[in-house]
Design a protein around this motif. Structure first.
Motif, PDB file in Angstrom:
ATOM      1  N   PHE A 287     -11.950   6.219  -6.795  1.00 52.93           N
ATOM      2  CA  PHE A 287     -12.482   6.884  -7.985  1.00 52.93           C
ATOM      3  C   PHE A 287     -13.404   8.038  -7.605  1.00 52.93           C
ATOM      4  O   PHE A 287     -13.290   9.144  -8.149  1.00 52.93           O
ATOM      5  N   LEU A 288     -14.327   7.796  -6.667  1.00 52.43           N
ATOM      6  CA  LEU A 288     -15.272   8.839  -6.280  1.00 52.43           C
ATOM      7  C   LEU A 288     -14.557  10.015  -5.617  1.00 52.43           C
ATOM      8  O   LEU A 288     -14.918  11.177  -5.833  1.00 52.43           O
ATOM      9  N   HIS A 289     -13.543   9.715  -4.795  1.00 48.51           N
ATOM     10  CA  HIS A 289     -12.804  10.796  -4.165  1.00 48.51           C
ATOM     11  C   HIS A 289     -12.101  11.649  -5.235  1.00 48.51           C
ATOM     12  O   HIS A 289     -12.116  12.878  -5.166  1.00 48.51           O
ATOM     13  N   GLY A 290     -11.511  10.979  -6.216  1.00 53.32           N
ATOM     14  CA  GLY A 290     -10.865  11.711  -7.290  1.00 53.32           C
ATOM     15  C   GLY A 290     -11.843  12.602  -8.049  1.00 53.32           C
ATOM     16  O   GLY A 290     -11.551  13.764  -8.337  1.00 53.32           O
ATOM     17  N   SER A 300      -8.351   9.573 -11.461  1.00 53.23           N
ATOM     18  CA  SER A 300      -9.345   8.988 -10.558  1.00 53.23           C
ATOM     19  C   SER A 300      -9.259   7.463 -10.569  1.00 53.23           C
ATOM     20  O   SER A 300      -9.347   6.810  -9.525  1.00 53.23           O
ATOM     21  N   LEU A 301      -9.078   6.885 -11.762  1.00 51.29           N
ATOM     22  CA  LEU A 301      -8.904   5.437 -11.874  1.00 51.29           C
ATOM     23  C   LEU A 301      -7.636   4.979 -11.161  1.00 51.29           C
ATOM     24  O   LEU A 301      -7.630   3.949 -10.468  1.00 51.29           O
ATOM     25  N   ARG A 302      -6.574   5.728 -11.317  1.00 49.67           N
ATOM     26  CA  ARG A 302      -5.314   5.362 -10.676  1.00 49.67           C
ATOM     27  C   ARG A 302      -5.465   5.353  -9.156  1.00 49.67           C
ATOM     28  O   ARG A 302      -4.962   4.457  -8.471  1.00 49.67           O
ATOM     29  N   LEU A 303      -6.177   6.354  -8.624  1.00 51.18           N
ATOM     30  CA  LEU A 303      -6.406   6.382  -7.179  1.00 51.18           C
ATOM     31  C   LEU A 303      -7.236   5.180  -6.751  1.00 51.18           C
ATOM     32  O   LEU A 303      -6.971   4.567  -5.707  1.00 51.18           O
ATOM     33  N   GLY A 304      -8.217   4.810  -7.562  1.00 55.50           N
ATOM     34  CA  GLY A 304      -8.996   3.615  -7.259  1.00 55.50           C
ATOM     35  C   GLY A 304      -8.128   2.375  -7.202  1.00 55.50           C
ATOM     36  O   GLY A 304      -8.262   1.546  -6.300  1.00 55.50           O
ATOM     37  N   ALA A 305      -7.213   2.246  -8.158  1.00 58.12           N
ATOM     38  CA  ALA A 305      -6.321   1.085  -8.188  1.00 58.12           C
ATOM     39  C   ALA A 305      -5.398   1.053  -6.976  1.00 58.12           C
ATOM     40  O   ALA A 305      -5.128  -0.009  -6.406  1.00 58.12           O
ATOM     41  N   ILE A 306      -4.921   2.209  -6.554  1.00 59.34           N
ATOM     42  CA  ILE A 306      -4.051   2.292  -5.372  1.00 59.34           C
ATOM     43  C   ILE A 306      -4.810   1.853  -4.122  1.00 59.34           C
ATOM     44  O   ILE A 306      -4.302   1.084  -3.296  1.00 59.34           O
ATOM     45  N   CYS A 307      -6.038   2.322  -3.988  1.00 61.25           N
ATOM     46  CA  CYS A 307      -6.862   1.959  -2.824  1.00 61.25           C
ATOM     47  C   CYS A 307      -7.181   0.463  -2.816  1.00 61.25           C
ATOM     48  O   CYS A 307      -7.127  -0.188  -1.765  1.00 61.25           O
ATOM     49  N   ALA A 308      -7.522  -0.085  -3.975  1.00 60.60           N
ATOM     50  CA  ALA A 308      -7.839  -1.517  -4.054  1.00 60.60           C
ATOM     51  C   ALA A 308      -6.622  -2.356  -3.697  1.00 60.60           C
ATOM     52  O   ALA A 308      -6.736  -3.372  -2.997  1.00 60.60           O
ATOM     53  N   ALA A 309      -5.438  -1.954  -4.160  1.00 60.76           N
ATOM     54  CA  ALA A 309      -4.219  -2.708  -3.874  1.00 60.76           C
ATOM     55  C   ALA A 309      -3.912  -2.716  -2.384  1.00 60.76           C
ATOM     56  O   ALA A 309      -3.466  -3.732  -1.831  1.00 60.76           O
ATOM     57  N   GLU A 310      -4.153  -1.595  -1.709  1.00 63.26           N
ATOM     58  CA  GLU A 310      -3.914  -1.560  -0.261  1.00 63.26           C
ATOM     59  C   GLU A 310      -4.829  -2.543   0.453  1.00 63.26           C
ATOM     60  O   GLU A 310      -4.390  -3.268   1.364  1.00 63.26           O
ATOM     61  N   VAL A 321      -3.467   1.576   6.584  1.00 61.41           N
ATOM     62  CA  VAL A 321      -2.309   2.467   6.520  1.00 61.41           C
ATOM     63  C   VAL A 321      -2.813   3.895   6.393  1.00 61.41           C
ATOM     64  O   VAL A 321      -4.010   4.147   6.210  1.00 61.41           O
ATOM     65  N   ASP A 322      -1.907   4.847   6.487  1.00 62.29           N
ATOM     66  CA  ASP A 322      -2.237   6.248   6.272  1.00 62.29           C
ATOM     67  C   ASP A 322      -2.457   6.454   4.774  1.00 62.29           C
ATOM     68  O   ASP A 322      -1.507   6.524   3.997  1.00 62.29           O
ATOM     69  N   MET A 323      -3.722   6.521   4.374  1.00 64.26           N
ATOM     70  CA  MET A 323      -4.040   6.582   2.951  1.00 64.26           C
ATOM     71  C   MET A 323      -3.578   7.891   2.313  1.00 64.26           C
ATOM     72  O   MET A 323      -3.177   7.915   1.146  1.00 64.26           O
ATOM     73  N   LYS A 324      -3.613   8.978   3.061  1.00 69.95           N
ATOM     74  CA  LYS A 324      -3.143  10.249   2.498  1.00 69.95           C
ATOM     75  C   LYS A 324      -1.661  10.166   2.181  1.00 69.95           C
ATOM     76  O   LYS A 324      -1.213  10.635   1.122  1.00 69.95           O
ATOM     77  N   ALA A 325      -0.903   9.555   3.077  1.00 73.84           N
ATOM     78  CA  ALA A 325       0.535   9.411   2.845  1.00 73.84           C
ATOM     79  C   ALA A 325       0.803   8.476   1.672  1.00 73.84           C
ATOM     80  O   ALA A 325       1.702   8.724   0.856  1.00 73.84           O
ATOM     81  N   LEU A 326       0.010   7.389   1.578  1.00 74.57           N
ATOM     82  CA  LEU A 326       0.187   6.448   0.487  1.00 74.57           C
ATOM     83  C   LEU A 326      -0.086   7.118  -0.868  1.00 74.57           C
ATOM     84  O   LEU A 326       0.675   6.921  -1.825  1.00 74.57           O
ATOM     85  N   VAL A 327      -1.138   7.906  -0.919  1.00 74.15           N
ATOM     86  CA  VAL A 327      -1.472   8.584  -2.163  1.00 74.15           C
ATOM     87  C   VAL A 327      -0.404   9.607  -2.529  1.00 74.15           C
ATOM     88  O   VAL A 327      -0.017   9.751  -3.701  1.00 74.15           O
ATOM     89  N   ALA A 328       0.102  10.322  -1.526  1.00 76.60           N
ATOM     90  CA  ALA A 328       1.168  11.283  -1.782  1.00 76.60           C
ATOM     91  C   ALA A 328       2.400  10.608  -2.351  1.00 76.60           C
ATOM     92  O   ALA A 328       3.066  11.124  -3.264  1.00 76.60           O
ATOM     93  N   GLU A 329       2.696   9.408  -1.837  1.00 73.60           N
ATOM     94  CA  GLU A 329       3.851   8.641  -2.325  1.00 73.60           C
ATOM     95  C   GLU A 329       3.634   8.154  -3.750  1.00 73.60           C
ATOM     96  O   GLU A 329       4.551   8.216  -4.585  1.00 73.60           O
ATOM     97  N   LYS A 330       2.422   7.679  -4.029  1.00 76.92           N
ATOM     98  CA  LYS A 330       2.143   7.070  -5.333  1.00 76.92           C
ATOM     99  C   LYS A 330       1.843   8.086  -6.429  1.00 76.92           C
ATOM    100  O   LYS A 330       2.218   7.896  -7.585  1.00 76.92           O
TER     101      LYS A 330
END
Length: 332
Positions: A287-290, A300-310, A321-330
């Motif tokens: 969320f803060l990064h967003g 921003s919330l969606r990015l938080g949810a993606i990070c928490a799930a990882e 994992v490579d978080m930048k790649a994961l975010v790009a995918e999601k």
């Protein structure tokens, strides 16, 4: 106002986590409240509980430190302020933080007590139960604050866990003054209902005095802070008091309210919950990064949810994992 050199600078407990799988029966036997955090007040108490642990995994932790580690993995520029001792665990913590690109320059403290450690028992359902010896982390003095680092960050992020000891509490109050004097935002996580039971009055005063710009809570913490039993009533009471309120609701996703605008997201699908340690910390990271990138509430919330799930998909509270790649995918 000059553009800040850092996205987020956090102040928190500098802790090394030791995680071990456990059964519910062991928690009951040791009198632990499942899914919560309790303090251990001596190294002897920590040693005695450690002796009862099964095989463990050692990894640097601490709530705010986990958050900035997550932001760094996403590509953000971060700093961390926290107290370690001049010992082996302190060296481990400092190495781990710096190795992911986080600016960390708090001088190690000589003598007893040791660097903080958290003994974490993870049950088969993925719930984590934490037992923390704060050690050197509870002696962070205001003199150890890097004033330039704080003033040069877009957001100062503070954890409620560190509010318990007197010395770092004073340091965090000083840090808030530095950040606000530089025109920066202050984010605060309530951390645990345990913290609210001890310092809820202080937290409510910080909010009432307009010193918190972004407040993080889970559902139980929000109810405790608002002193009500209904979630909607708690949101209605607290949201008008802070510019941004973020509330995580486990499998029910999360909501955020910002200056009258509300957004919500579902929990990110995951095959299996392995370990919930750090879920809230990494949600805050996303969320803060967003927000630092200028994203809207929902993204921003969606990015938080993606990070928490990882994080909950594996043992430990740092990304694997490579978080930048994961975010790009999601998120594309």
């Amino acid at each position: 106002m000059t553009k800040p050199a850092h996205d987020v600078v956090a102040i928190g407990n500098a802790i090394v986590d030791i995680l071990s799988q456990s059964e519910d029966a062991f928690l009951a036997q040791e009198g632990m409240a499942k899914g919560s955090m309790q303090l251990m007040f001596s190294p002897e108490e920590a040693d005695a509980l450690y002796a009862k642990m099964g095989p463990g995994i050692e990894a640097s932790g601490g709530s705010a430190a986990n958050t900035v580690a997550g932001i760094a993995a996403l590509g953000g520029k971060c700093g961390f302020i926290g107290q370690v001792a001049d010992d082996q665990l302190g060296e481990v913590f400092a190495h781990d933080v710096r190795s992911v690109g986080i600016d960390f320059g708090t001088p190690a403290r000589a003598g007893a007590p040791t660097t903080a450690r958290c003994l974490i028992f993870v049950t088969p359902d993925g719930q984590r139960t934490m037992n923390t010896f704060l050690g050197a982390s509870q002696f962070l003095p205001a003199a150890a604050l890097d004033r330039d680092l704080i003033a040069d960050a877009a957001i100062l992020y503070l954890e409620g866990y560190l509010w318990d000891p007197e010395e770092p509490r004073a340091a965090m109050r000083a840090a808030i003054d530095i950040a606000r004097g530089a025109g920066r935002k202050v984010a605060f996580t309530l951390s645990d209902t345990f913290c609210i039971s001890r310092h809820g009055g202080d937290f409510r005063t910080l909010i009432a005095d307009g010193l918190i710009d972004i407040l993080f809570a889970n559902e139980a913490e929000l109810l405790a802070l608002a002193e009500v039993e209904d979630f909607d009533a708690a949101v209605a009471k607290i949201a008008p008091q802070v510019p941004t309120l973020v509330v995580t609701r486990s499998e029910n996703g999360a909501i955020a309210l910002q200056n009258g605008t509300k957004a919500s997201v579902a929990a990110e699908p995951i095959a299996k919950v392995v370990d919930t340690t750090g879920a809230g910390d990494l949600f805050a990271a996303g969320f803060l990064h967003g927000q630092a990138q200028g994203w809207d509430l929902e993204k921003s919330l969606r990015l938080g949810a993606i990070c928490a799930a990882e994080i909950i998909s594996h043992f430990g509270a740092r990304p694997q994992v490579d978080m930048k790649a994961l975010v790009a995918e999601k998120l594309g």
